[in-house]
Structure formats: structure tokens, C-alpha cells
Write a protein that holds these residues in place. Structure first.
Motif, short mmCIF file in Angstrom:
data_model
loop_
_atom_site.label_atom_id
_atom_site.label_comp_id
_atom_site.label_asym_id
_atom_site.label_seq_id
_atom_site.Cartn_x
_atom_site.Cartn_y
_atom_site.Cartn_z
N GLN A 1 0.85 -1.19 0.00
CA GLN A 1 0.00 0.00 0.00
C GLN A 1 0.88 1.25 0.00
OE1 GLN A 1 -2.17 -0.33 3.71
NE2 GLN A 1 -3.85 -1.45 2.77
N ALA A 2 0.29 2.37 -0.42
CA ALA A 2 0.94 3.68 -0.30
C ALA A 2 -0.15 4.70 0.02
CB ALA A 2 1.66 4.07 -1.58
N PHE A 3 0.14 5.60 0.94
CA PHE A 3 -0.83 6.63 1.28
C PHE A 3 -1.13 7.50 0.07
CE2 PHE A 3 0.69 6.63 5.94
CZ PHE A 3 -0.23 5.66 6.26
N ASN A 4 -2.41 7.82 -0.09
CA ASN A 4 -2.86 8.65 -1.20
C ASN A 4 -3.03 10.08 -0.70
OD1 ASN A 4 -4.18 9.87 -3.34
ND2 ASN A 4 -5.53 8.14 -3.74
N PHE A 5 -1.94 10.85 -0.75
CA PHE A 5 -1.99 12.21 -0.22
C PHE A 5 -2.79 13.15 -1.11
CE2 PHE A 5 1.76 10.60 2.07
CZ PHE A 5 1.38 10.92 3.36
N ALA A 6 -2.89 12.83 -2.39
CA ALA A 6 -3.73 13.65 -3.26
C ALA A 6 -5.18 13.61 -2.77
CB ALA A 6 -3.64 13.14 -4.71
N TYR A 7 -5.62 12.44 -2.31
CA TYR A 7 -6.98 12.33 -1.78
C TYR A 7 -7.09 13.04 -0.44
CZ TYR A 7 -11.46 10.38 -0.42
OH TYR A 7 -12.77 10.25 -0.05
N LEU A 8 -6.12 12.85 0.44
CA LEU A 8 -6.17 13.48 1.75
C LEU A 8 -6.32 14.99 1.63
CD1 LEU A 8 -3.92 12.64 4.80
CD2 LEU A 8 -4.32 15.00 4.15
N HIS A 9 -5.64 15.59 0.68
CA HIS A 9 -5.61 17.05 0.57
C HIS A 9 -6.65 17.60 -0.40
CE1 HIS A 9 -2.13 17.39 3.13
NE2 HIS A 9 -1.43 16.57 2.38
N HIS A 10 -7.63 16.80 -0.82
CA HIS A 10 -8.58 17.33 -1.79
C HIS A 10 -9.40 18.48 -1.18
CE1 HIS A 10 -12.55 15.93 -0.33
NE2 HIS A 10 -11.98 14.81 0.03
N PRO A 11 -9.66 19.52 -1.96
CA PRO A 11 -10.48 20.63 -1.47
C PRO A 11 -11.96 20.24 -1.48
CG PRO A 11 -9.89 21.01 -3.74
CD PRO A 11 -9.18 19.75 -3.33
N TRP A 12 -12.79 21.09 -0.89
CA TRP A 12 -14.23 20.83 -0.90
C TRP A 12 -14.80 21.25 -2.25
CZ3 TRP A 12 -16.76 17.73 2.17
CH2 TRP A 12 -18.16 17.73 2.13
N ASP A 13 -14.58 20.40 -3.23
CA ASP A 13 -14.98 20.70 -4.60
C ASP A 13 -15.27 19.38 -5.30
OD1 ASP A 13 -14.84 22.76 -7.04
OD2 ASP A 13 -13.82 20.91 -7.64
N ALA A 14 -16.48 19.24 -5.83
CA ALA A 14 -16.91 17.96 -6.40
C ALA A 14 -16.09 17.56 -7.61
CB ALA A 14 -18.39 18.02 -6.75
N GLY A 15 -15.82 18.50 -8.50
CA GLY A 15 -15.06 18.17 -9.70
C GLY A 15 -13.66 17.70 -9.36
N ASP A 16 -13.01 18.38 -8.43
CA ASP A 16 -11.67 17.98 -8.00
C ASP A 16 -11.69 16.60 -7.36
OD1 ASP A 16 -9.44 17.85 -5.81
OD2 ASP A 16 -8.78 19.43 -7.17
N LEU A 17 -12.68 16.34 -6.52
CA LEU A 17 -12.76 15.04 -5.85
C LEU A 17 -13.02 13.92 -6.83
CD1 LEU A 17 -12.74 13.33 -3.33
CD2 LEU A 17 -15.12 13.99 -2.90
N ARG A 18 -13.95 14.11 -7.77
CA ARG A 18 -14.20 13.07 -8.77
C ARG A 18 -12.94 12.76 -9.55
NH1 ARG A 18 -19.30 15.79 -9.54
NH2 ARG A 18 -18.39 17.01 -11.23
N SER A 19 -12.22 13.81 -9.94
CA SER A 19 -10.99 13.60 -10.71
C SER A 19 -9.95 12.84 -9.90
CB SER A 19 -10.43 14.96 -11.14
OG SER A 19 -9.19 14.81 -11.80
N THR A 20 -9.81 13.17 -8.61
CA THR A 20 -8.82 12.50 -7.77
C THR A 20 -9.17 11.03 -7.59
OG1 THR A 20 -8.31 14.55 -6.58
CG2 THR A 20 -7.75 12.48 -5.49
N ILE A 21 -10.45 10.73 -7.37
CA ILE A 21 -10.86 9.34 -7.20
C ILE A 21 -10.60 8.54 -8.47
CG2 ILE A 21 -12.88 7.83 -6.93
CD1 ILE A 21 -14.05 9.99 -5.04
N GLU A 22 -11.01 9.08 -9.60
CA GLU A 22 -10.83 8.35 -10.86
C GLU A 22 -9.35 8.19 -11.21
OE1 GLU A 22 -12.27 8.51 -15.54
OE2 GLU A 22 -13.52 9.38 -13.93
N THR A 23 -8.58 9.24 -11.07
CA THR A 23 -7.15 9.17 -11.37
C THR A 23 -6.47 8.16 -10.46
OG1 THR A 23 -7.14 11.48 -12.08
CG2 THR A 23 -5.02 10.49 -11.52
#
Length: 578
Positions: free
Chosen positions: A319-341
Motif C-alpha cells: 500500500q501507499a498513502f494517497n496524499f492527493a486524496y487526503l488534501h482534496h479541497p471541498w470541490d466535487a469536480g476535484d474530488l471526482r478527478s482525484t478518485i478516478e485518477t
């Protein structure tokens, strides 16, 4: 394509048979068999968890005593932050003896009792390993100081001559994560100025020289010591920093290696060097000598995500910590992109994605999401002179974000106290601060103490049940009583009950090793919605309620999250797809 709100509401409320789901991640039989692919791992910061000895510092017996309470969360493992012998200059991440327990936490017998009790409740124990650096009090570093230049003892660390006419300047311009230069000059036994040693963190934390095979041998010995005691694996601190670029060239980018204009993170000479991967391949082989599916998890701050997956190839880390997810802003488009990526990147190497929202190094997500219109200073906490979070808003968003996270396929890391909805203690008087970041920057950065405050167990007890004497190594805020575990146990609408129900359902519904498809092809503005194993998970990050199908509600992040068939802002719901 951007939909109007009216069209978006119609789109998201279509009957399921008419929707075109967009597959992102598919489950596999292999993932079902390996526990760590869908694991829930609970981080314990030992000094702040529970103090049974009354000295104001949490201890191993305190953790053992609360294993039954942790088992109620349906977790797979606990991860212990460092408990080794240490001067505690950086809360134990400055290790003086990797094969012992610091007396402030207990003894090796206490550790063995903890492992045995956890095992009896079906919980593994993962320990923090700190291989990049040790304490300046470690016998190996003390031997290096006493040894001559170019000796085997000194070669265990990174010593260099200084620059300038008399070596009075550091060997290069690298900066410490905690502020100030990453080099300290020693004084020779005869009193003359000596060489400089590298420390990417505090000056009391010298970096090991991983170009030296003797360092590899020492850590292989340490791995086997703890594996022989039954640990379930290791979380590897600063896993991307062990090897430095040959020649130690200057670096004009950030000290933590994060990308900025003109200085992409992949060029940072102190991080992400190719030789690191051979180290973890050898460690993986050691773990495979032991039964029980032991794991390695990398704390590797690597940008972008496609590079992070190098750490979790099939013969390296699990495993590796997903810091991109941890630091996601409160923004739906950004979160969807981070999850999919994230899912697509990790799927390429056959590894699970791990999701995390809080840990001991960042502002708790209740406070982070309550900072409306204000941004955090990078790598820092919130102090009494800063803009203060809106706790009501932050808690609503944090519960929603947690419920969405627990609906995602892959592994999940929880940080102690988040199940109580704890915020950061943002008003700690500066006289109590212990984080070296605060002291090395002369208070410019307040540091991470706010996320490390001892837990509240009992509302009307001294130190809220953390310690029977009322002692607490960091001061607790007065609001801690309203967050205490005993109060929340009696309230079915509490954050604690929300977590318990979500974690139980996650296990029962197989969401951790499930699949993910977006629902529908075009989400409504501000909505993140997906289907996993027949469960619709929808979070409203917008400002208006949104229409959802009339499906059976399985769980919701807050009471009244759904008003008839409309999901309120800052709420998440799980629904069964017929």
C-alpha cells in the motif's frame, strides 16, 4: 459538458435502468483473498490515546485496555506511531533504539501483551518504521561523531565537508522540512569545527546513508526483530527519501519536494531516487518469509499519482498513502478527478488504492473542511491568531466525506479520534507547543500539535478520562467533554455511531473489494455519486439540495440528510440500487 441545475436534477434522478453507468474500477477474485486490499486500519498516536499510569502520556497498556472498544469499529488492524526508545524531540520519530520500547510507553512485555490481545479480537498490529533518519542519541550516530572522517562508523550517515574558504558553509542549499538548513556542523573531539551532517528534518535527526550496505543489514535485522514478535507489517515513514541523488546537487524547489513552477517534484534530488525500489523489493522478500500476509505501507509524498504507483508494484510495497486524496479541497469536480485518477493509476500495477482524510501530521478534516474561504499554510496547523474553522459546518462536511470514503473500493486509514468527530485544538497556548516545526521557525509555523491532543473518553472525569490523574502532555480544550466517547455511546445520532454503522455495512456489503462506476455519466453540479456493489453513494458538496432516486436508504452521514427524495448540502447517503 456543463448541465444546468434543472437538467442535472433530472439526470441524477433517472431510474437506474435508463442510466449509463461509467465503469472506473473492477473488482477481482484476487482482491477478495488478500485482507490488505480492502482493509480498515486505525492509526494510534500512543502518547495521546490512553494513559493508564497517570503521568499524562499515553502508554501501551492503555491501548491494550481499549482493544475491545476498537474492535467495535470492525477494523482490520491498528497502526502504532513510534513507541521506540527516543529522546522525544520529534514525538518518537527520532529513534534511539529500534528494538526497544521507550519507558514512557511501557516495556516489550507490554507490547507482546498488546499484540496478543489484538490478535484475540481479530486485529493486526502494524508498527511505524523510521528508516530515513534516527536520533542523534542513537549509538550508531554517537559512534560516528567519535570516529574520524571517512571511517566505517561515519559512513553510516551522510557527512560532508563544508563549502567556503574554511568549510564554514553547508555542503549544499537543502532545507529542513521543519525550517532552516538541512545541515548541521559538528565539533571535533579536539574542539575544532568538523564536517556537516545531513538531516532532512530536525537537527537531532541525522539521515542514514543508504548507499552503505551496512545500513541495509541493520534495518533487515530490525524488520525481523518485530516480525518475530508477531507484527502484521510496517508503515514506512518518509519512504521516498532514503536514497539521495549522487553528488547532492542544490535544489531550488520546496523542502518537501512538492511540485512548484519551475521545480517539478520528480526532479527533487533528495526524493524518489531509483535505488529506493531495490530496498523495498528486498524487504518484501523478508515479509514473505513469514505467514499471515504481512504488509508494507509507504508514506511517500510523490507527485503525480502515476509516479506514486512505482512504490506498490507487485514485488514492492502493498500500500501507499494517497496524499492527493487526503488534501482534496471541498470541490466535487476535484474530488471526482482525484478518485478516478487514483483508481486507474493503482489498477495499472494491480495495487489497491488507500484512502485517508486525517493523520497526526495534518489538520483534522473536521477543522480543515470548516475553514470557509481560508486556506491552510502548507504543512502547518491552525493557531489562535489564525482564522478559526466553523465547527458545525466542518463536522457536517467531515461526516459526509467520511461516509463517501468508506464507500470507496480499496483500503482505508482512520486516525484516532476522528470517529468522535474531533477537531484540531486550534487555541493551544504557545507555551505548551512541542512540535519542532514551531521552534525551528520561531513560531511562524505553529506545527502539528493541534491534531495530537489526547483523546476524550469520559465527559466528567479528569482529563476527560485520558488519565486518572488529570495530567495531559498537551492541554485539552473545554469542548472535549461534548465529544467524549461515553457521551457519544449514548447518542444514536453521534459521529461515533455513524462510523460504527458505516464500517459494519462496508464489511457486510463488500464495498472495500468492490467496483466503482460513476452515477450517472454527468453528475449534478456539486454532487459526487457512484455505484459500488449495488450501493449508490452520493455526496452533495454544493449549496442546494439535489434530487435522488427513491431507493432504500442504507445509511446517511447526518440525521435528516435526506428530505424526502432530496439530499441536503454537505451530506452523504448510501442507497440500495434495485
Amino acid at each position: 459538458m456543463i448541465l444546468s441545475m434543472d437538467n442535472a436534477l433530472r439526470e441524477i434522478s433517472k431510474p437506474s435502468a435508463e442510466l449509463q453507468l461509467v465503469p472506473v474500477h473492477e473488482a477481482s477474485a484476487e482482491r477478495d483473498r488478500q485482507w490488505w486490499r480492502s482493509s480498515v486500519i486505525y492509526q494510534i498516536y500512543p502518547r495521546s490515546f490512553r494513559d493508564l499510569r497517570g503521568d499524562g502520556i499515553g502508554d501501551l497498556p492503555g491501548i491494550t485496555a481499549e482493544i475491545p472498544a476498537l474492535a467495535e469499529l470492525d477494523i482490520d488492524a491498528i497502526w502504532l506511531s513510534p513507541f521506540y526508545k527516543s529522546p522525544q524531540k520529534d514525538a518518537g520519530y527520532d529513534v534511539a533504539d529500534y528494538c526497544s520500547v521507550d519507558p514512557i510507553f511501557g516495556t516489550l512485555d507490554d507490547f507482546d501483551a498488546l499484540v496478543a490481545t489484538a490478535k484475540a479480537h481479530g486485529i493486526r498490529v502494524i508498527v511505524d518504521l523510521v528508516p530515513n533518519h534516527c536520533s542523534d542519541q542513537h549509538p550508531l550516530f554517537q559512534a560516528a561523531l567519535a570516529a574520524p572522517e571517512n571511517s566505517p562508523a561515519r559512513d553510516m550517515f551522510i557527512f560532508r565537508d563544508g563549502t567556503g574558504e574554511n568549510g564554514e558553509n553547508p555542503p549544499n542549499n537543502w532545507q529542513s522540512h521543519f525550517g532552516g538548513p538541512a545541515w548541521t556542523r559538528i565539533t571535533n573531539p579536539d574542539g575544532t569545527p568538523g564536517q556537516w551532517y545531513l538531516h532532512l528534518f530536525d537537527s537531532t535527526q541525522p539521515d542514514f546513508n543508504w548507499d552503505n550496505p551496512a545500513v541495509h543489514q541493520e534495518f533487515e535485522r530490525i524488520l525481523r526483530f518485530w516480525l518475530d514478535r508477531g507484527v502484521g507489517g510496517f508503515r514506512v515513514d518518509v519512504a521516498h527519501a532514503l536514497i539521495k541523488k549522487s553528488g547532492l546537487p542544490d535544489w531550488g524547489g520546496r523542502a518537501d519536494g512538492a511540485s512548484i513552477e519551475g521545480f517539478p517534484g520528480h526532479e527533487a534530488p533528495m526524493f524518489g531516487q531509483a535505488g529506493i525500489h531495490d530496498i523495498y523489493r528486498s524487504w518484501r522478500k523478508i515479509l514473505e518469509d513469514y505467514d499471515g500476509d504481512r504488509v508494507l505501507c509507504a508514506e511517500a509524498t510523490i507527485d503525480p499519482l502515476d509516479r506514486l504507483t512505482d512504490w506498490v508494484r507487485s514485488d514492492e510495497m502493498h500500500q501507499a498513502f494517497n496524499f492527493a486524496y487526503l488534501h482534496h479541497p471541498w470541490d466535487a469536480g476535484d474530488l471526482r478527478s482525484t478518485i478516478e485518477t487514483s483508481l486507474k493509476a493503482f489498477d495499472k500495477v494491480g495495487a489497491p488504492t488507500t484512502w485517508v482524510l486525517s493523520n497526526h501530521d495534518v489538520v483534522r478534516h473536521v477543522s480543515r473542511f470548516g475553514l470557509q474561504g481560508h486556506e491552510l499554510r502548507s504543512g502547518d496547523g491552525i493557531g489562535p491568531d489564525d482564522a478559526q474553522p466553523d465547527h458545525v459546518l466542518g463536522l457536517s462536511r467531515a461526516r459526509a466525506a467520511t461516509l463517501l470514503m468508506l464507500g470507496l473500493p480499496g483500503g482505508v486509514y482512520l486516525y484516532q479520534g476522528e470517529e468522535l468527530g474531533l477537531p484540531d485544538h486550534t487555541m493551544i497556548p504557545h507555551t505548551y507547543r512541542q512540535d519542532p516545526t514551531f521552534h525551528r521557525t520561531d513560531g511562524v509555523r505553529v506545527g502539528r500539535d493541534g491534531s495530537r491532543v489526547p483523546l476524550p473518553w469520559t465527559a466528567d472525569a479528569p482529563s476527560y478520562g485520558f488519565s486518572s490523574t488529570g495530567k495531559s502532555w498537551l492541554p485539552q480544550p473545554e469542548v472535549w467533554g461534548t465529544h467524549s466517547r461515553d457521551i457519544q455511546e449514548r447518542n444514536p445520532d453521534s459521529t461515533l455511531h455513524m462510523y460504527k454503522a458505516a464500517l459494519r455495512l462496508r464489511q457486510e456489503l463488500g464495498l472495500g473489494h468492490g467496483s466503482l462506476s460513476w452515477w450517472p455519466e454527468h453528475d449534478a453540479e456539486g454532487v459526487v455519486a457512484f455505484v459500488n456493489n449495488g450501493v449508490l453513494v452520493a455526496m452533495n458538496m454544493g449549496t442546494e439540495a439535489v434530487e435522488l432516486p427513491e431507493f432504500e436508504i442504507l445509511h446517511q452521514s447526518s440525521p435528516g440528510a435526506m428530505e424526502h427524495t432530496r439530499l441536503r448540502p454537505n451530506r452523504t447517503v448510501w442507497m440500495r440500487v434495485p
